[in-house]
Design a protein around this motif. Structure first.
Motif, mmCIF file in Angstrom:
data_model
loop_
_atom_site.group_PDB
_atom_site.id
_atom_site.type_symbol
_atom_site.label_atom_id
_atom_site.label_comp_id
_atom_site.label_asym_id
_atom_site.label_seq_id
_atom_site.Cartn_x
_atom_site.Cartn_y
_atom_site.Cartn_z
ATOM 1 N N GLN A 1 42.975 21.356 64.782
ATOM 2 C CA GLN A 1 42.717 22.569 65.554
ATOM 3 C C GLN A 1 43.995 23.130 66.190
ATOM 4 O O GLN A 1 44.280 24.314 66.104
ATOM 5 C CB GLN A 1 41.729 22.184 66.669
ATOM 6 C CG GLN A 1 40.501 23.026 66.893
ATOM 7 C CD GLN A 1 40.168 24.092 65.878
ATOM 8 O OE1 GLN A 1 39.813 23.783 64.739
ATOM 9 N NE2 GLN A 1 40.269 25.339 66.267
ATOM 10 N N ALA A 2 44.773 22.243 66.848
ATOM 11 C CA ALA A 2 46.010 22.693 67.505
ATOM 12 C C ALA A 2 46.989 23.230 66.463
ATOM 13 O O ALA A 2 47.760 24.155 66.739
ATOM 14 C CB ALA A 2 46.646 21.549 68.299
ATOM 15 N N GLY A 3 46.936 22.660 65.267
ATOM 16 C CA GLY A 3 47.818 23.103 64.193
ATOM 17 C C GLY A 3 47.515 24.517 63.745
ATOM 18 O O GLY A 3 48.428 25.280 63.393
ATOM 19 N N VAL B 1 58.510 20.428 68.542
ATOM 20 C CA VAL B 1 58.179 19.028 68.827
ATOM 21 C C VAL B 1 56.903 18.975 69.660
ATOM 22 O O VAL B 1 56.852 19.500 70.781
ATOM 23 C CB VAL B 1 59.332 18.322 69.578
ATOM 24 C CG1 VAL B 1 58.974 16.853 69.839
ATOM 25 C CG2 VAL B 1 60.634 18.409 68.789
ATOM 26 N N GLY B 2 55.877 18.353 69.104
ATOM 27 C CA GLY B 2 54.607 18.168 69.807
ATOM 28 C C GLY B 2 54.546 16.797 70.466
ATOM 29 O O GLY B 2 55.564 16.130 70.665
ATOM 30 N N GLU B 3 53.319 16.396 70.772
ATOM 31 C CA GLU B 3 53.106 15.169 71.537
ATOM 32 C C GLU B 3 52.967 13.951 70.617
ATOM 33 O O GLU B 3 53.790 13.041 70.646
ATOM 34 C CB GLU B 3 51.838 15.394 72.355
ATOM 35 C CG GLU B 3 51.503 14.300 73.318
ATOM 36 C CD GLU B 3 50.313 14.699 74.195
ATOM 37 O OE1 GLU B 3 50.249 15.863 74.650
ATOM 38 O OE2 GLU B 3 49.454 13.845 74.410
ATOM 39 N N GLY B 4 51.933 13.977 69.797
ATOM 40 C CA GLY B 4 51.697 12.864 68.882
ATOM 41 C C GLY B 4 50.546 13.212 67.974
ATOM 42 O O GLY B 4 49.778 14.127 68.273
ATOM 43 N N PRO B 5 50.413 12.502 66.857
ATOM 44 C CA PRO B 5 49.348 12.821 65.908
ATOM 45 C C PRO B 5 47.962 12.630 66.525
ATOM 46 O O PRO B 5 47.760 11.725 67.338
ATOM 47 C CB PRO B 5 49.560 11.799 64.776
ATOM 48 C CG PRO B 5 50.901 11.186 64.994
ATOM 49 C CD PRO B 5 51.244 11.361 66.429
ATOM 50 N N GLY B 6 47.033 13.499 66.124
ATOM 51 C CA GLY B 6 45.626 13.307 66.453
ATOM 52 C C GLY B 6 44.927 12.668 65.253
ATOM 53 O O GLY B 6 45.585 12.197 64.317
ATOM 54 N N ALA C 1 57.697 18.184 64.292
ATOM 55 C CA ALA C 1 57.673 16.737 64.535
ATOM 56 C C ALA C 1 56.906 16.475 65.830
ATOM 57 O O ALA C 1 56.438 17.400 66.501
ATOM 58 C CB ALA C 1 59.094 16.201 64.629
ATOM 59 N N ASN C 2 56.802 15.222 66.175
ATOM 60 C CA ASN C 2 56.128 14.823 67.412
ATOM 61 C C ASN C 2 56.988 13.834 68.184
ATOM 62 O O ASN C 2 57.833 13.146 67.603
ATOM 63 C CB ASN C 2 54.792 14.149 67.076
ATOM 64 C CG ASN C 2 53.686 15.145 66.802
ATOM 65 O OD1 ASN C 2 53.459 16.062 67.578
ATOM 66 N ND2 ASN C 2 52.989 14.960 65.692
ATOM 67 N N ALA C 3 56.707 13.755 69.484
ATOM 68 C CA ALA C 3 57.432 12.792 70.323
ATOM 69 C C ALA C 3 57.091 11.364 69.915
ATOM 70 O O ALA C 3 57.961 10.496 69.915
ATOM 71 C CB ALA C 3 57.099 13.018 71.797
ATOM 72 N N GLU D 1 50.370 14.271 58.266
ATOM 73 C CA GLU D 1 51.178 15.471 58.539
ATOM 74 C C GLU D 1 50.873 15.954 59.962
ATOM 75 O O GLU D 1 49.706 15.948 60.370
ATOM 76 C CB GLU D 1 50.816 16.563 57.513
ATOM 77 C CG GLU D 1 51.643 17.825 57.697
ATOM 78 C CD GLU D 1 51.438 18.859 56.584
ATOM 79 O OE1 GLU D 1 51.139 18.476 55.432
ATOM 80 O OE2 GLU D 1 51.587 20.051 56.888
ATOM 81 N N PRO D 2 51.913 16.389 60.697
ATOM 82 C CA PRO D 2 51.653 16.847 62.061
ATOM 83 C C PRO D 2 50.937 18.198 62.107
ATOM 84 O O PRO D 2 51.112 19.029 61.204
ATOM 85 C CB PRO D 2 53.036 16.973 62.701
ATOM 86 C CG PRO D 2 54.025 16.874 61.623
ATOM 87 C CD PRO D 2 53.346 16.399 60.372
ATOM 88 N N PHE D 3 50.184 18.400 63.160
ATOM 89 C CA PHE D 3 49.561 19.698 63.452
ATOM 90 C C PHE D 3 48.774 20.258 62.264
ATOM 91 O O PHE D 3 49.022 21.381 61.823
ATOM 92 C CB PHE D 3 50.627 20.699 63.926
ATOM 93 C CG PHE D 3 51.042 20.488 65.356
ATOM 94 C CD1 PHE D 3 50.257 20.933 66.409
ATOM 95 C CD2 PHE D 3 52.231 19.825 65.652
ATOM 96 C CE1 PHE D 3 50.640 20.724 67.736
ATOM 97 C CE2 PHE D 3 52.616 19.612 66.971
ATOM 98 C CZ PHE D 3 51.820 20.070 68.010
HETATM 99 N N1 URA Z 1 49.004 17.612 68.741
HETATM 100 C C1 URA Z 1 50.291 17.227 68.687
HETATM 101 O O1 URA Z 1 50.982 17.211 69.694
HETATM 102 N N2 URA Z 1 50.783 16.889 67.517
HETATM 103 C C2 URA Z 1 50.087 16.897 66.389
HETATM 104 O O2 URA Z 1 50.623 16.559 65.349
HETATM 105 C C3 URA Z 1 48.737 17.304 66.469
HETATM 106 C C4 URA Z 1 48.219 17.667 67.650
#
Ligand code: URA
Length: 158
Positions: free
Chosen positions: A57-59, A39-44, A80-82, A52-54
């Protein structure tokens, strides 16, 4: 709510301000029978554009992290993301935004029933643990999310 209804509810959501600036909501990606949930933070910006998440670059780093433990996106892994909508200028989601989005993540967890949840960074950790978290202190410990093991680590962008 099953996956199809959940995807539609997320796509239609107007529960917080983030709906006004998103291109599209980003539910999550991967194996819906996965043991591992990240679980990440949120979409960039790239995630907002591609749905699609990540995928930015972080992906790339997340994929490398997965490969280092013999995992890959989509195979026994769900990501997924928060929050499901991009916070403008990639700012950290506000507490009211993570709170508004929480029922969606909670439903994802209920449907997935993962064996391990990995919270990537502070907003994800705080959302899941429902408390103020210091990543350095929370790392390296086994936490509990409603009976499911949860670990906390740094966000790949960090
Ligand atoms: N960072 C996140 O936390 N989530 C993403 O989907 C992309 C970057």
């Amino acid at each position: 709510m099953g996956w199809d209804e959940l995807r539609q509810a997320v796509a239609d959501c107007t529960a917080c301000e983030l709906c006004k600036t998103r291109k599209q909501a980003v539910l999550g990606v991967g194996d819906t029978e996965a043991d591992w949930l990240f679980v990440g933070e949120g979409p960039g910006a790239e995630e907002d554009a591609r749905g699609e998440p990540f995928v930015g670059q972080a992906g790339k780093l997340l994929d490398a992290m997965l490969a280092a433990i013999d995992l890959q996106r989509g195979d026994n892994v769900y990501i997924a993301n928060a929050v499901k909508c991009r916070p403008p200028d990639n700012r950290t989601p506000e507490p009211e935004e993570t709170a508004a989005c929480w029922p969606f993540l909670a439903r994802q967890i209920a449907l997935l029933q993962p064996k391990l949840i990995v919270a990537l960074g502070k907003p994800a950790a705080q959302t899941l643990l429902q408390q103020e978290v210091k990543i350095a202190a929370a790392r390296g410990k086994l936490h509990d999310f409603a009976g499911t093991s949860l670990i906390v680590t740094y966000h790949p962008a960090y």
